[in-house]
Design an enzyme around this catalytic site. Sequence first.
Site: not given
Length: 331
Positions: A111, A194, A197
Amino acid sequence: METVVSGIRSTGNLHLGNYYGAVQNFVKMQHEYNCFFFIADLHSLTTHPTPANLHNNVKQVLVEYLAAGIDPEKATIYVQSDVPEISELYLYMNMNAYLGELERSTSFKDKVRSQPDNVNAGLLTYPVLMAADIIIHKATKVPVGKDQEQHLEMARTFGNRFNRLYNHDYFPEPYAFTFSENLVKIPGLDGKGKMGKSEGEGNAVYLSDTPEAIRKKVMRAVTDSGPTQENQQKPQEIQNLFDLMKVVSSPDTYTHFDDLYNNCSIRYGDMKKQLAEDMIIATAPIREKINEIANDAPYLRQVARYGAVKARESASKTLKEVREIIGFRNF
Ligand code: AMP
């Protein structure tokens, strides 16, 4: 009966990764365990959604949980922010979570890289909130994808630390759970990591996608120029397509294309067409249900209210005991 907890952040529609990594197991587990499945709206605040987006996304995850087959009569389905006991337990758990270990979390490091302008304290303490989510119901099994393994380890650490600090064998250890041999990691269509979203347009196939949208995304998936030697190792972008095929197609279909790859006669266009059709077949029943219940506001409200009452019953029992163990007592 063992208790199960898992949740999905309300940050957008559910994709195949959410389904095969998590929701498919939820649906199976509801028959055998005491299950709590929630919509993680508090977790989604780390990305600062607008109130309208937040509300829509919470509703969408609720609709998709139900459409995928979670039965509110069997499992407790609730919105995380409807259970304030979780936030209180999160505060207590924060007191014995250490900066060093939180900074070492892989998801935190990711992040920091992906949103350098918004490295808020909520991102750092994400694993603490996740631990509170799980241990508030004293769960032992947590159906999640492979990306959550490290967070589960942290949840055990925080629960055990609480037990040691107060010399009380209180919280049981939660473990990641799947019915398959290994935890699932569904790859995206961009040839890299992966399915997610927030990994960019075209990477994820959503349960709510129309057949046309699925065909378009799959046909655009990244491939290479084809194998040149028999039985050569597949590069990541091709392996990803085969991994996707493994979950949505029949074993015969998989073997057929695997053989074609190994004898260098594969045509990726044919493989992608087949993959898209199998994804459409896999998602069609869920998509139909999504359309059926998306506008049934009274039903959705009823499910959320009923779930909140049941979740709070369980959570407030734990919190009352935790407060006593910590030493908060009435005068
Ligand atoms: P999130 O969307 O990050 O809130 O994740 C919700 C659940 O879906 C978690 O159990 C994740 O492990 C699972 N999940 C998300 N993406 C994938 C993926 N690509 N493969 C497998 N599981 C996934």
